[in-house]
Design an enzyme around this catalytic site. Structure first.
Site, mmCIF file in Angstrom:
data_model
loop_
_atom_site.group_PDB
_atom_site.id
_atom_site.type_symbol
_atom_site.label_atom_id
_atom_site.label_comp_id
_atom_site.label_asym_id
_atom_site.label_seq_id
_atom_site.Cartn_x
_atom_site.Cartn_y
_atom_site.Cartn_z
ATOM 1 N N GLU A 177 32.393 40.480 42.377
ATOM 2 C CA GLU A 177 33.365 40.422 43.472
ATOM 3 C C GLU A 177 33.101 41.473 44.541
ATOM 4 O O GLU A 177 33.250 41.202 45.735
ATOM 5 C CB GLU A 177 34.798 40.571 42.946
ATOM 6 C CG GLU A 177 35.364 39.332 42.263
ATOM 7 C CD GLU A 177 34.992 39.222 40.786
ATOM 8 O OE1 GLU A 177 34.185 40.059 40.300
ATOM 9 O OE2 GLU A 177 35.501 38.317 40.114
ATOM 10 N N HIS A 216 45.993 38.036 34.045
ATOM 11 C CA HIS A 216 45.771 36.757 34.737
ATOM 12 C C HIS A 216 47.066 36.174 35.281
ATOM 13 O O HIS A 216 47.169 34.969 35.476
ATOM 14 C CB HIS A 216 45.134 35.725 33.792
ATOM 15 C CG HIS A 216 43.712 35.988 33.434
ATOM 16 N ND1 HIS A 216 43.334 36.947 32.532
ATOM 17 C CD2 HIS A 216 42.560 35.424 33.877
ATOM 18 C CE1 HIS A 216 42.010 36.954 32.417
ATOM 19 N NE2 HIS A 216 41.519 36.044 33.222
#
Lengths: 325, 325
Positions: free
Chosen positions: A60, A129
């Protein structure tokens, strides 16, 4: 009007903008076959080629940095971070770089960048998450923050975000992807900074974001025989359409903000601050925030459910605020 | 590789300019500190001049560079007028970043200068962007990314080198190994003898270069640039060098003074290059000292310009944040 799913609406927005402007490209993990974490990019590699739908390694920091640098040099990247929880590994590129480069350069650089990601709980994916992290971005000057709650808003806002010349954080919700709603098939834009009154009412103003819009609408419907609830979705936190909220509170005298993010330090507090400063005289009762628990999201279903504002809690809060005054 | 004499003279002029600029900037810093006013941290490039000049002299104006917190040398070598840099150091409206950036944040996109960075290693992922942009638009521009031995220890170095090599991006990573990360010596930071050795792990070539020899840097970068322009992908160059000042003006120097004296005696990039130009009968001593005098006049004129320039008006503080402003 035809009904379309939220994820299909996102897909249409991406597809239309890529067809319209060659400088738009997509970058992120598993975008080609899987269509990204949600399926929003499905079919786009076939249509536009893998040079415009760039599937990356799990890096990322590198691909968000790449997108910022590409935006600096004339492209319009649309990044996907598979889960918003993963922004922690590329926060420097977002907060220290993308958000600040234009200002630090005295206006010489322009960063037309969109970072799409999914947040929210409700699927037992636990603490890494399931977060709602919009307040982090709203707290960083230089970022716009968008949170669409419906298919129609998802399409119109994503198209506006892609055409915007600033870095835009575009936060989707994992429980919304499969939901369907009416949305025009043809092209349309929804400007950033324009709230939407999802349900008009007289007795109390509910400001809700993302998936909480739907829970708030259900709660409003449930009490409709005795309380008239106005539900407003700001749709974008930065810029915030505070005028729309103020106008509503001037009318109702009551403000309840419903957010999934943990309550402490959340954006709901910011809305309450601004309304309190600007509409204090109109308030009939103390404005409140009904937010998520100040806890990491637990895995087990009853615990997770207990951490997220539910319809019954919203109803309870509405009733208490209206009978208080 | 035959280098035109004009280019060689220009290399010396740029190296003189960097040295004179840094020396004068330190004086200004001290003068202001005595008066109780601040100029930020100020990281001197003295001693490392050969790296920036050798790397940038062969680049085209439309090639990009990413600079660092120790970036004045890169800006000068890429062609920025020192008067706008000096004005920036003094926080003036005429500064290269209109007083919004300061020493670590100088930008000039028209010259391909995409900015310094206050985050060590911050430019490493960003550099992928302009390189990707050139590849995407089918131009043959290259991007040079400067970073230090300290930045080589950041995780984004790994992600970025891997992605650059995987996608054959036209980027040249230049590690300016000045032996210390703030106060920590490189042998306490890096597990291998050379940062360049790590290139093998990314499937791209790496090379150690004498960073005090401007011609060695020029030759190595020229080869790397040709490679990148031809589509062969990135290269990792490590220029061994030494900084003459402490990490910055607000951190005391704890290094061994004898070590510094040895580098200055044996490896000073300017003395080394002056001798070369004498030996090759390209410039005699009188010509060199005349050039150096001219450079000092230019730097002094920059100080005069900077001091005479207006400070930004507080009413303009919010300008340059958003593209639409």
């Amino acid at each position: 009007m035809r009904e379309v799913s939220y994820v299909k609406a996102l897909n249409e927005a991406l597809s239309e903008e890529m067809a319209r402007d060659e400088s738009v490209f997509l970058i992120g993990e598993d975008l080609v076959e899987l269509g990204g974490g949600s399926g929003a990019t499905k079919g786009l590699a076939e249509r536009f080629g893998t040079h415009r739908v760039r599937q990356t390694p799990l890096s990322e920091a590198a691909f968000v940095g790449l997108a910022v640098g590409a935006a600096m040099t004339g492209l319009r990247p649309v990044v996907e971070i598979m889960y918003v929880d993963f922004v922690t590994v590329c926060m420097d590129q977002i907060v220290n770089q993308a958000a600040k480069l234009r200002y630090m350069s005295g206006g010489q650089l322009t960063i037309p960048l969109v970072i799409r990601s999914q947040g929210g709980g409700g699927t037992s994916e636990a603490a890494q998450h399931s977060q709602s992290l919009e307040a982090w971005f709203a707290h960083t000057p230089g970022l716009k923050v968008v949170m669409p709650a419906t298919a129609a808003d998802a399409k119109g806002l994503l198209k506006s975000a892609i055409r915007d010349d600033n870095p835009v954080i575009f936060l989707e919700h994992k429980l919304l992807y499969a939901t369907k709603g009416p949305a025009p098939r043809e092209e349309y834009l929804i400007p950033l900074g324009q709230a939407d009154v999802k349900r008009p009412g007289q007795d109390i103003t509910l400001v809700a974001t993302s998936f909480m819009v739907h829970k708030s609408l259900a709660a409003a419907e449930a009490v409709a025989d005795k309380i008239s609830v106005e539900v407003i979705d700001p749709r974008t936190l930065i810029p915030l359409d505070i005028d729309c909220i103020n106008t509503s509170v001037q009318k109702t005298g009551r403000l309840l903000v419903v957010q999934e993010a943990c309550t402490h330090g959340g954006f709901g507090s910011e809305i309450v601050r601004r309304v309190t400063e600007q509409c204090f005289g109109a308030l009939k009762t103390a404005p409140r925030v009904l937010g998520g628990a100040n806890l990491p999201m637990p895995f087990s279903h009853p615990l997770e459910t207990a951490c997220i504002p539910q319809e019954e809690k919203i109803i309870d809060q509405i009733e208490r605020m209206v009978t208080d005054a | 590789m035959r280098i035109p004499e004009d280019t060689l003279r220009e290399m010396l002029r740029l190296m003189y300019t960097i040295r004179a600029f840094e020396c004068r900037a330190r004086q200004l810093f001290e003068e202001r500190r005595l008066r109780g006013s601040f100029m930020g941290a100020l990281h001197s490039y003295e001693g490392e001049e050969a790296v920036a000049v050798g790397a940038c002299i062969g680049l085209r104006p439309d090639d990009y560079i990413l600079s660092t917190h120790r970036g004045h040398g890169h800006c000068i070598a890429k062609g920025v007028d020192v008067k706008f840099m000096m004005a920036e150091l003094l926080g003036k409206e005429t500064g290269i970043s209109k007083g919004r950036g300061g020493s670590m944040h100088m930008f000039d996109p028209a010259l391909g200068l995409l900015g310094g960075n206050g985050i060590v290693g911050g430019g490493i992922p960003l550099a992928l962007g302009p390189a990707f942009s050139a590849q995407y638009r089918h131009t043959d521009q290259v991007t040079v990314c400067f970073f230090g031995d300290g930045a080589a220890c950041q995780g984004n170095f790994h992600e970025s080198l891997n992605l650059a090599s995987l996608w054959k991006l036209p980027v040249i990573y230049i590690c300016e190994n000045n032996q210390y990360a703030v106060t920590t010596p490189v042998n306490e930071s890096i597990a291998v003898a050379n940062v360049a050795d790590r290139a093998a792990g990314y499937g791209c070539p790496g090379e150690v270069v004498d960073g005090s020899d401007v011609l060695a840097v020029y030759r190595a970068v020229t080869e790397a640039v040709q490679r990148a322009r031809g589509g062969a992908g990135p290269m990792l160059l490590e220029c061994k060098t030494y900084r003459y000042q402490a990490h910055c003006m607000v951190i005391p120097d704890r290094r061994d003074p004898q070590e510094l004296a040895r580098w200055q005696k044996e490896h000073d990039p300017i003395r080394h290059f002056e001798r070369y130009l004498l030996d090759q009968q390209i410039m005699d001593e009188a010509q060199q000292s005349k050039l150096n005098e001219q450079v000092h006049k230019t730097v002094e004129a920059a100080v005069t310009f900077a001091e005479a320039s207006p400070l930004p008006h507080p009413s303009t503080v919010a300008e340059h944040l958003w593209a639409e402003d």
